[in-house]
Design a protein around this motif. Structure first.
Motif, short mmCIF file in Angstrom:
data_model
loop_
_atom_site.label_atom_id
_atom_site.label_comp_id
_atom_site.label_asym_id
_atom_site.label_seq_id
_atom_site.Cartn_x
_atom_site.Cartn_y
_atom_site.Cartn_z
N GLN A 156 4.87 -7.58 -9.74
CA GLN A 156 4.22 -6.48 -10.45
C GLN A 156 2.74 -6.74 -10.68
O GLN A 156 1.98 -5.84 -10.98
CB GLN A 156 4.92 -6.26 -11.79
N GLN A 157 2.31 -8.00 -10.56
CA GLN A 157 0.93 -8.33 -10.86
C GLN A 157 0.10 -8.64 -9.61
O GLN A 157 -1.10 -8.45 -9.61
CB GLN A 157 0.90 -9.56 -11.80
N VAL A 158 0.74 -9.14 -8.57
CA VAL A 158 0.00 -9.57 -7.40
C VAL A 158 -0.74 -8.41 -6.77
O VAL A 158 -0.17 -7.38 -6.45
CB VAL A 158 0.95 -10.20 -6.36
N GLY A 159 -2.03 -8.56 -6.58
CA GLY A 159 -2.82 -7.61 -5.82
C GLY A 159 -3.16 -6.33 -6.53
O GLY A 159 -3.80 -5.46 -5.95
N GLU A 160 -2.75 -6.11 -7.77
CA GLU A 160 -3.03 -4.85 -8.43
C GLU A 160 -4.40 -4.88 -9.09
O GLU A 160 -5.03 -5.91 -9.26
CB GLU A 160 -1.94 -4.56 -9.47
N GLY A 161 -4.85 -3.72 -9.51
CA GLY A 161 -6.14 -3.62 -10.18
C GLY A 161 -7.27 -3.52 -9.18
O GLY A 161 -7.08 -3.27 -7.99
N GLY A 164 -7.16 -5.41 -5.78
CA GLY A 164 -6.12 -5.14 -4.81
C GLY A 164 -6.69 -4.76 -3.46
O GLY A 164 -7.81 -4.25 -3.34
N GLY A 165 -5.90 -5.00 -2.42
CA GLY A 165 -6.34 -4.66 -1.08
C GLY A 165 -6.04 -3.22 -0.73
O GLY A 165 -5.69 -2.41 -1.59
N PRO A 166 -6.16 -2.87 0.56
CA PRO A 166 -5.89 -1.50 1.00
C PRO A 166 -4.47 -1.08 0.64
O PRO A 166 -3.55 -1.91 0.57
CB PRO A 166 -6.09 -1.57 2.52
N LEU A 167 -4.28 0.22 0.45
CA LEU A 167 -2.99 0.78 0.07
C LEU A 167 -2.41 1.57 1.23
O LEU A 167 -3.05 2.48 1.75
CB LEU A 167 -3.15 1.68 -1.16
N TYR A 168 -1.18 1.22 1.63
CA TYR A 168 -0.47 1.93 2.69
C TYR A 168 0.87 2.44 2.17
O TYR A 168 1.47 1.84 1.28
CB TYR A 168 -0.20 1.01 3.89
N VAL A 169 1.35 3.54 2.75
CA VAL A 169 2.68 4.07 2.45
C VAL A 169 3.43 4.31 3.75
O VAL A 169 2.83 4.61 4.78
CB VAL A 169 2.62 5.36 1.62
N VAL A 170 4.76 4.19 3.67
CA VAL A 170 5.63 4.39 4.82
C VAL A 170 6.65 5.46 4.48
O VAL A 170 7.27 5.43 3.41
CB VAL A 170 6.37 3.08 5.19
N GLY A 171 6.83 6.41 5.37
CA GLY A 171 7.80 7.47 5.17
C GLY A 171 9.22 7.01 5.47
O GLY A 171 9.50 5.83 5.69
N ALA A 198 -1.31 -8.90 6.87
CA ALA A 198 -2.28 -7.99 6.24
C ALA A 198 -2.88 -8.54 4.96
O ALA A 198 -3.45 -7.77 4.18
CB ALA A 198 -1.61 -6.65 5.97
N GLY A 199 -2.78 -9.84 4.71
CA GLY A 199 -3.44 -10.42 3.56
C GLY A 199 -3.04 -9.77 2.25
O GLY A 199 -1.86 -9.67 1.92
N ASN A 200 -4.05 -9.28 1.50
CA ASN A 200 -3.79 -8.71 0.18
C ASN A 200 -3.51 -7.21 0.20
O ASN A 200 -3.60 -6.54 -0.83
CB ASN A 200 -4.96 -9.00 -0.76
N THR A 201 -3.16 -6.68 1.35
CA THR A 201 -2.81 -5.26 1.46
C THR A 201 -1.61 -4.94 0.57
O THR A 201 -0.72 -5.75 0.37
CB THR A 201 -2.49 -4.90 2.92
N ALA A 233 0.87 -14.12 0.52
CA ALA A 233 -0.47 -13.92 1.08
C ALA A 233 -1.42 -13.24 0.11
O ALA A 233 -2.58 -13.01 0.45
CB ALA A 233 -0.37 -13.08 2.36
N GLY A 234 -0.96 -12.89 -1.10
CA GLY A 234 -1.83 -12.26 -2.08
C GLY A 234 -1.75 -10.75 -2.10
O GLY A 234 -2.49 -10.10 -2.83
N GLY A 235 -0.86 -10.17 -1.31
CA GLY A 235 -0.65 -8.72 -1.35
C GLY A 235 0.73 -8.42 -1.86
O GLY A 235 1.34 -9.23 -2.55
#
Length: 434
Positions: A156-161, A164-171, A198-201, A233-235
């Motif tokens: 819940q905490q990793v990469g937020e705020g 954070g890295g890029p944001l992706y969504v999957v259908g 994707a690192g911190n994605t 990986a931080g994401g």
């Protein structure tokens, strides 16, 4: 149990008479709707060899991990994990599309996006899940299925705020494992071996991992694997609960136990089979898959986007905040009452609330309650939203889905590209750009 006759198609559903509109309708491919699980002509015979489990209780999401589970350190991502993958998939790992008219489509925007589609061989079987994990030094490491609540990392905490890295969504994936891997690879989110690249994605799946397609359990295993690898990986890689997760949970827990519906009695087992349930998925379903599904949240908020699975206002029935809704859903699954779970499943199977003239107001009601500037959802295939009705096996004419569908005065984004209709499995970066 006597079969229920099919009811008329609700107004507002593609293919229905144009006299009047109906919000939160059912699409024709929801075979049990609108009669909440009515059986096909001739009734339902339980699947051969299927035994209804006893009890079926799943621990509450805040309880301790599964007894006997030993956490394993996920492989560390290489230092250049955020760089583009150094090598694209070879032709043998290309995406398969099933049928016209979508077969000409490509996935993503990467170098692999233009690869020509291939047809599956006649003896195609679901992808085996015994491939090794390769560590940072290139040597294989032992890897086991990973529970979502990996105790070493607070997902819940990793990469937020702001960091954070890029944001992706999957259908909706619906068991199309190969298509999912190809789409994630095309966007640079995984490498050629299927591991996080994707690192911190930040990556969110919008639900519906199983049913209709050939390898739903393989899809779940991949998402669980990526959850651990992304965290290391931080994401992060997370998932929301779709109505088909509820359907599979119900079929496994309750089998053909009768439940009360608006049209009389029904059963999860019958509804699951009518809506693309795969025996291979049920045979491979294990306790950790069930617990992972039962712990998924129903709704979340990311960077001004309200993410949920279904295009319905039924979420409002479960609370006036995101936390309240998720707690309510988890509580329903923890109590494991068949009728209560069926009611939750039925409500989250409604669709089309954001379409037509009343759609923008329905979106604003949800945004006003839960926050956010735009809703991003799956569930209703884009061809259905646009009134172009094909079939689940790809027969019939349809429209070419090139990307997400933005509608309801720009307030809603539909992400189900219709992969079950030989369409496109969408993996998209947010926010959308014009």
């Amino acid at each position: 149990m006597a079969a229920q006759p099919p009811a008329p198609v609700p107004p507002g559903t593609p293919g229905a008479p144009p006299n009047g509109q109906q919000q939160d309708g059912y699409a024709p491919h929801d075979a049990y709707a609108p009669q909440d699980g009515h059986l096909p002509q001739g009734g339902y015979a339980p699947q051969e060899g299927y035994a209804v489990p006893q009890g079926g209780h799943v621990p509450h999401p805040r309880q301790a991990p599964v007894e006997g589970y030993v956490p394993q350190q996920a492989p560390q991502a290489p230092q250049d994990a955020q760089a583009a993958p150094q090598e694209r998939l070879d032709p043998d790992v290309r995406v398969r599309t099933r049928a016209r008219p979508y077969a000409r489509l490509t996935y993503g925007t990467g170098a692999q996006a233009g690869a020509p589609p291939e047809q599956p061989p006649a003896d195609y079987t679901p992808t085996e899940r015994d491939l090794p994990v390769v560590g940072p030094d290139g040597t294989p490491v032992t890897y086991t299925d990973t529970l979502v609540d990996h105790p070493a990392v607070d997902l819940q905490q990793v990469g937020e705020g702001e960091g954070g890295g890029p944001l992706y969504v999957v259908g909706d994936v619906h068991g199309y494992y190969d298509e999912l891997r190809a789409a994630l690879f095309a966007e640079g989110l995984i490498d050629a071996e299927g591991h996080w690249a994707a690192g911190n994605t930040r990556l969110w799946f919008l639900g519906d991992f199983t049913d209709r397609g050939p390898d739903g359990i393989g899809v779940i295993d991949l998402v669980m694997q990526l959850s651990a690898e992304a965290a290391a990986a931080g994401g992060y890689c997370k998932a929301l609960m779709g109505n088909h997760e509820l359907l599979l949970l119900g079929a496994k827990r309750f089998g053909d136990t009768p439940v009360q519906s608006g049209a009389g009695t029904a059963s999860f087992q019958a509804a699951w089979l009518l809506n693309g349930g795969q025996k291979t998925d049920m045979d491979r379903l294990q306790d950790h898959h069930l617990q992972w599904m039962a712990r998924l949240d129903a709704i979340t908020h990311e960077d001004g986007h309200l993410l949920l699975h279904s295009d319905t206002t039924a979420y409002l029935d479960y609370g006036d905040s995101i936390e309240a809704v998720n707690d309510a859903v988890h509580d329903v699954l923890t109590r494991s009452d068949a009728n209560e779970v069926w009611d939750l499943f039925r409500k989250l199977t409604k669709r089309f609330a954001f379409r037509d003239e009343s759609g923008p107001q329905a979106v604003r009601e949800l945004l006003g309650t839960y926050g956010g500037e735009r809703i991003v959802h799956g569930h209703s295939p884009i061809p259905y939203l646009l009134g172009e009705v094909g079939t689940e096996d790809g027969e019939g004419e349809g429209i070419a889905v090139e990307g997400p569908h933005v509608y309801a005065d720009g307030l809603a984004v539909a992400m189900d590209g219709g992969v079950t209709m030989a369409g496109k499995l969408l993996v998209v970066q947010l926010p959308l750009t014009a």
